[in-house]
Scaffold this active site. Structure first.
Site, short mmCIF file in Angstrom:
data_model
loop_
_atom_site.label_atom_id
_atom_site.label_comp_id
_atom_site.label_asym_id
_atom_site.label_seq_id
_atom_site.Cartn_x
_atom_site.Cartn_y
_atom_site.Cartn_z
N CYS A 1 1.24 -0.76 -0.06
CA CYS A 1 0.15 0.35 -0.24
C CYS A 1 0.98 1.51 0.48
O CYS A 1 0.32 1.52 -0.77
CB CYS A 1 -0.85 -0.35 0.85
SG CYS A 1 -1.68 -1.33 1.44
N ARG B 1 5.36 -12.17 5.71
CA ARG B 1 4.76 -11.40 7.09
C ARG B 1 4.85 -12.65 7.68
O ARG B 1 5.54 -13.97 7.44
CB ARG B 1 3.39 -11.83 7.28
CG ARG B 1 3.08 -10.33 6.15
CD ARG B 1 1.42 -9.99 6.56
NE ARG B 1 1.29 -9.38 5.20
CZ ARG B 1 0.03 -8.96 4.48
NH1 ARG B 1 -1.06 -10.20 5.44
NH2 ARG B 1 -0.53 -8.49 3.53
N GLN C 1 0.46 -11.45 -3.58
CA GLN C 1 -1.10 -11.02 -3.89
C GLN C 1 -1.37 -10.53 -5.17
O GLN C 1 -0.45 -9.51 -5.67
CB GLN C 1 -1.84 -9.55 -2.74
CG GLN C 1 -1.63 -10.43 -1.53
CD GLN C 1 -2.28 -9.39 -0.67
OE1 GLN C 1 -1.78 -8.12 -0.68
NE2 GLN C 1 -3.04 -9.42 0.65
N ASP D 1 -2.73 -7.93 -5.78
CA ASP D 1 -3.27 -6.51 -5.37
C ASP D 1 -3.17 -5.51 -5.95
O ASP D 1 -3.20 -5.29 -7.23
CB ASP D 1 -2.17 -6.09 -4.22
CG ASP D 1 -2.27 -5.43 -2.73
OD1 ASP D 1 -3.63 -5.31 -3.02
OD2 ASP D 1 -0.93 -4.87 -2.64
N HIS E 1 -4.18 -0.25 -5.74
CA HIS E 1 -4.72 0.38 -4.45
C HIS E 1 -5.26 1.32 -6.32
O HIS E 1 -4.41 2.15 -7.29
CB HIS E 1 -3.72 0.71 -4.67
CG HIS E 1 -3.05 0.41 -3.05
ND1 HIS E 1 -1.96 -0.52 -3.26
CD2 HIS E 1 -3.31 0.05 -1.93
CE1 HIS E 1 -1.84 -1.28 -2.43
NE2 HIS E 1 -2.90 -0.71 -1.72
N LYS F 1 -14.22 -2.56 5.69
CA LYS F 1 -13.99 -3.03 4.35
C LYS F 1 -14.93 -3.70 3.55
O LYS F 1 -15.86 -4.15 4.32
CB LYS F 1 -12.69 -4.14 4.58
CG LYS F 1 -12.48 -5.50 5.20
CD LYS F 1 -11.46 -5.79 5.43
CE LYS F 1 -11.68 -7.01 7.22
NZ LYS F 1 -10.62 -8.32 6.66
N HIS G 1 -7.92 -0.15 -1.57
CA HIS G 1 -7.24 -1.54 -1.50
C HIS G 1 -7.79 -3.16 -2.02
O HIS G 1 -8.77 -2.74 -0.94
CB HIS G 1 -6.28 -1.84 -0.29
CG HIS G 1 -5.91 -0.52 0.59
ND1 HIS G 1 -4.90 -0.42 0.75
CD2 HIS G 1 -7.18 0.74 1.71
CE1 HIS G 1 -4.39 0.16 1.08
NE2 HIS G 1 -5.05 1.52 1.54
ZN LIG Z 1 -3.12 -1.50 0.38
#
Ligand SMILES: [Zn+2]
Ligand SMILES: [Zn+2]
Length: 627
Positions: free
Chosen positions: A323, A352, A370, A372, A374, A453, A500
């Site tokens: 992010c 992680r 991911q 992912d 944004h 979310k 996100h």
């Molecule tokens: Zn994010």
């Protein structure tokens, strides 16, 4: 997680699929959190009528164990997901034969239809009862409760016990009324457990069992359980040569060529969807200074999950998420209202720091990627953007036959930012969900620390629920902390909203779920090998290679089985690898240039010219048919 030979396996030749060891302790199929405090120990886990029956069955099992092992000392016996357990301190290890004997005595107790009777005893009398019965663990719980009451300056409450027949247990309940109300049950497994989950305390033996209202439900559960074991991605993925796990990098999969094909194919499908929606792909560094995490808030709230690396007196971390770096790219230019929405996607490699004991296969990992993205939007664009995202989720899940379900997760207690912004973000999500007409549930306080979310769930082929995608509406972390702006149509600076979102979520986890969902038989478009050409004899090999070429020209993934094995053996090998199409070539087929494809389900399809077959399979692959 694989318990291979550590260092040795890193240098030795890769283990063959049969040798690659994948341990699978029985109890991993159960969800049973450890209980430590006296209150937790006394919680029977009985929140529903079904739970009450399960916990009642645990009492009946303890009765049977005491019958067979009169010196047994009783731990606890709560209801858990799909069943129950009870912990015992015994003089010898239990065997499967013991389980059969225990089941027999349990059946007798159920047939006797004893009532469950609750009694309350004065504290001293209650304690004396368990001392007399030689049940030190129960006495310890009572002593803990007494100490706690004393500390609180409150009187010790009466001791609540439940009795049925000759059996008595320290218990708050609830229970069913009579043992005769217990449904069909089965004892499933024996495992080790420590008293209070503490390895310094006595080692106990835990017996797991399951019980259901009807025989059909019990049978269905036992099928699901056996099937789940058979499909376990940690074993199946290794058998199919998709990936492996090694001690040299716990919690991170080694992807083999076939697994990598699945990976790239999923990524490719998502890239194609994203291109249609005008996403722009970025790529940002993995090693990032602590300064960035301080700014984003991760340093305070997430540091324990991050891998830290110090170099030249500066602290860095492997990024646990993409992010903040996406925000850095946003800030490299002045953005106008005309530029929005801006959709930055990134397949970032994340780390992680999960405890090594918690790592498991592809579902609990340290390293993952991911799909992912944004999205930076104006407030007036948010509702439409969320609706479009819900559409993306439905489309992507249709490629693998998943039906998404939606949950709205609101502000957690541990949150950053202005409560008013949170309230506004929650209102906007709520409105978008209502407008989409989609069914959803609310999960209070389940949002991330920076955003409310929408979580998206699916049920797999075994009826198990998985949380997959997430769509987070962030008015705080990226917009405020990174001071993101755009100029509106009057030339004024405004804050964008950051969304996100990940649709597959972690690719590792998604693939692990798919391996189990399809039991390794991936739909054609995802199958690592889509067709195997099987020459009957060596003289057919050249033609087999030629047919493979015709298929490859159309972008299909093909292998030719050139081994000297017999045809039947080659067909069986392809079936074990769950290859969607097999084509056997002999003199007749080669002369006519036809293929008589055989599916992995064993269906023999009519002969067709090579080109026709190749075109048909290529079309089937392109259209991502599931099934
Ligand atoms: Zn994010
Ligand atoms: Zn009880």
């Amino acid at each position: 997680m694989a318990k291979d030979e550590g260092e040795k396996s890193a240098v030795a030749a890769a283990p063959s699929p049969d040798e690659a060891e994948v341990p699978e302790p029985e109890e991993e199929l159960f969800e049973a959190p450890e209980r430590g405090s006296a209150d937790e120990l006394l919680d029977a886990g009985a929140h529903t009528d079904l739970d009450a029956m399960r916990h009642s069955t645990a009492h009946v099992m303890a009765e049977a164990v005491l019958d067979l092992f009169p010196s047994a000392q009783l731990g606890i016996g709560p209801a858990i997901v799909d069943g129950f357990y009870y912990d015992f301190k015994l003089d010898r290890p239990l065997t499967p034969a013991d389980l059969a004997a225990i089941e027999e005595r349990m059946a007798a107790s159920v047939a006797a239809d004893h009532p469950f009777v609750r009694r309350e005893l004065p504290p001293d009398e209650g304690r004396a009862l368990f001392v007399e019965r030689n049940q030190p663990f129960k006495v310890e719980i009572l002593d803990d409760l007494a100490a706690k009451a004393k500390g609180d300056g409150a009187p010790m409450p009466p001791v609540s016990v439940y009795e049925h027949g000759a059996f008595l247990d320290l218990c708050k309940g609830p229970h069913v009324a009579r043992t005769g109300q217990i449904g069909p049950f089965k004892l499933l497994a024996i495992s080790g457990a420590y008293w209070r989950g503490d390895e310094k305390r006595p080692a106990l033996q835990r017996i797991y069992g399951t019980v259901w209202p009807t025989q059909e439900e019990l049978d269905a559960y036992l099928w699901r359980r056996a099937e789940a074991k058979k499909r376990d991605h940690r074993r199946l993925g290794v058998q199919l040569d998709l990936y492996s796990f090694h001690d040299v990098s716990p919690g991170s999969a080694f992807w083999h060529p076939k697994g990598q094909v699945i990976w790239r194919t999923l990524e490719g499908a998502m890239r194609e969807l994203q291109a249609r929606r005008a996403y722009q792909e970025i790529s940002t560094p993995i090693l990032v200074s602590e300064k960035l995490w301080r700014q984003s808030g991760h340093w305070d709230l997430y540091r324990e999950n991050m891998f830290l690396i110090e170099t030249e007196g500066q602290m860095f971390s492997l990024k646990p998420m993409n992010c903040p770096e996406s925000a850095i790219v946003y800030r490299t230019r002045k953005r106008s209202y005309r530029d929005l929405p801006l959709r930055f996607s990134e397949y970032g490699r994340l780390h992680r720091n999960e405890r090594s004991g918690a790592l498991s296969g592809l579902t609990r990992v340290r390293q993952f990627i991911q799909d992912d993205a944004h999205l930076y939007v104006r407030p007036d664009q948010l509702t439409a953007e969320i609706e479009a995202l819900l559409g993306e989720v439905r489309e992507a899940y249709s490629w693998v036959g998943f039906e998404p379900r939606f949950a709205f997760a609101t502000k957690p207690d541990k949150a950053i930012g202005d409560p008013a912004l949170w309230e506004r973000a929650e209102e906007l999500i709520h409105a978008a969900l209502l407008r989409s007409g989609m069914q959803f549930v609310v999960k209070p306080k389940d949002g991330t620390f920076y955003a409310p979310k929408i979580d998206i769930y699916i049920d797999d082929a075994l009826g198990r629920e998985w949380q997959m995608a997430t769509i987070q509406v962030d008015l705080v972390m990226l917009p405020e902390r990174f001071d993101l702006t755009y100029t509106d149509d009057e030339g004024k600076e405004q804050r964008p909203i950051a969304i996100h979102r990940a649709i597959y979520g972690s690719l590792e986890r998604f693939i692990g779920i798919l391996v189990e969902h399809f039991a390794g038989a991936f739909p054609l478009w995802l199958a690592p090998v889509q067709a195997v050409v099987i020459p009957i004899a060596d003289r057919h090999i050249d033609a087999a290679r030629e047919l493979a070429g015709v298929l490859r020209e159309r972008g299909l993934r093909v292998e030719v089985d050139e081994t000297s094995n017999r045809m039947q053996y080659k067909i069986r090998a392809a079936q074990e690898q769950k290859v969607p199409y097999m084509v056997v070539l002999g003199d007749r087929e080669i002369e006519a240039r036809t293929a008589s494809p055989r599916t992995r389900a064993g269906e023999q399809q009519p002969a067709e010219p090579w080109e026709t077959f190749a075109d048909r399979v290529a079309e089937e692959s392109r259209s991502r048919v599931v099934g």
